[in-house]
Write a protein that holds these residues in place. Structure first.
Motif, PDB file in Angstrom:
ATOM      1  N   HIS A  65      -2.339  -1.257   3.931  1.00  0.00           N
ATOM      2  CA  HIS A  65      -2.470  -2.436   3.080  1.00  0.00           C
ATOM      3  C   HIS A  65      -1.280  -3.372   3.273  1.00  0.00           C
ATOM      4  N   VAL A  66      -0.084  -2.819   3.247  1.00  0.00           N
ATOM      5  CA  VAL A  66       1.123  -3.626   3.415  1.00  0.00           C
ATOM      6  C   VAL A  66       1.160  -4.269   4.804  1.00  0.00           C
ATOM      7  N   GLU A  67       0.656  -3.551   5.799  1.00  0.00           N
ATOM      8  CA  GLU A  67       0.637  -4.084   7.163  1.00  0.00           C
ATOM      9  C   GLU A  67      -0.535  -5.034   7.406  1.00  0.00           C
ATOM     10  N   GLY A  68      -1.362  -5.242   6.395  1.00  0.00           N
ATOM     11  CA  GLY A  68      -2.487  -6.162   6.527  1.00  0.00           C
ATOM     12  C   GLY A  68      -3.714  -5.568   7.193  1.00  0.00           C
ATOM     13  N   LYS A  69      -3.725  -4.271   7.368  1.00  0.00           N
ATOM     14  CA  LYS A  69      -4.875  -3.586   7.983  1.00  0.00           C
ATOM     15  C   LYS A  69      -5.854  -3.172   6.875  1.00  0.00           C
ATOM     16  N   ILE A  70      -6.465  -4.162   6.287  1.00  0.00           N
ATOM     17  CA  ILE A  70      -7.305  -3.940   5.106  1.00  0.00           C
ATOM     18  C   ILE A  70      -8.492  -3.043   5.418  1.00  0.00           C
ATOM     19  N   HIS A  71      -9.108  -3.224   6.574  1.00  0.00           N
ATOM     20  CA  HIS A  71     -10.268  -2.387   6.934  1.00  0.00           C
ATOM     21  C   HIS A  71      -9.863  -0.912   7.000  1.00  0.00           C
TER      22      HIS A  71
END
Length: 129
Positions: free
Chosen positions: A27-33
């Protein structure tokens, strides 16, 4: 280990916790999927554990955590004003759980941890303003 021992609750619990932690990093790294996939799997494991042992407060709390984390995916992890209500709701749900299991050490500890997280988020919001 879960693949070879799918009914071992310790292995399932460990996998669920690992998936929850991985999802936070994603989530923090933007890898929402990836975060969502890990959270869904973690939540399903917790639902299974609760179904098999509905009085186990560890499973109940982990199920609440994964549900809150799934809700948090809708927001930027640095948008503290959006996240604060989720943490407050989690704290409220723990209070409700405490009514069912009074004086349970695991719930009391989780309530303290949730309160600390709420205070930290409120502090971060105050710093921005």
């Amino acid at each position: 280990m879960v693949a070879t021992h799918p009914e071992n609750w310790r292995y399932l619990r460990d996998l669920s916790i690992a998936l929850l932690r991985l999802s936070a990093i994603d989530h923090v790294e933007g890898k929402i999927h990836d975060a969502k996939a890990n959270l869904i799997e973690s939540h399903e494991i917790n639902r299974k554990l609760v179904k098999n042992d509905p009085l186990n407060v560890h499973w109940l709390i982990e199920k609440l955590k994964t549900r809150m984390a799934l809700e948090a995916l809708k927001f930027d992890p640095s948008d503290y004003e959006q996240l604060l209500p989720l943490f407050k709701n989690f704290h409220h749900e723990l209070r409700e759980l405490e009514k069912q299991f009074p004086e349970n050490y695991v719930i009391i500890t989780s309530l303290k941890e949730a309160r600390i997280q709420i205070d930290q988020i409120e502090g971060l919001i105050a710093e921005v303003k």
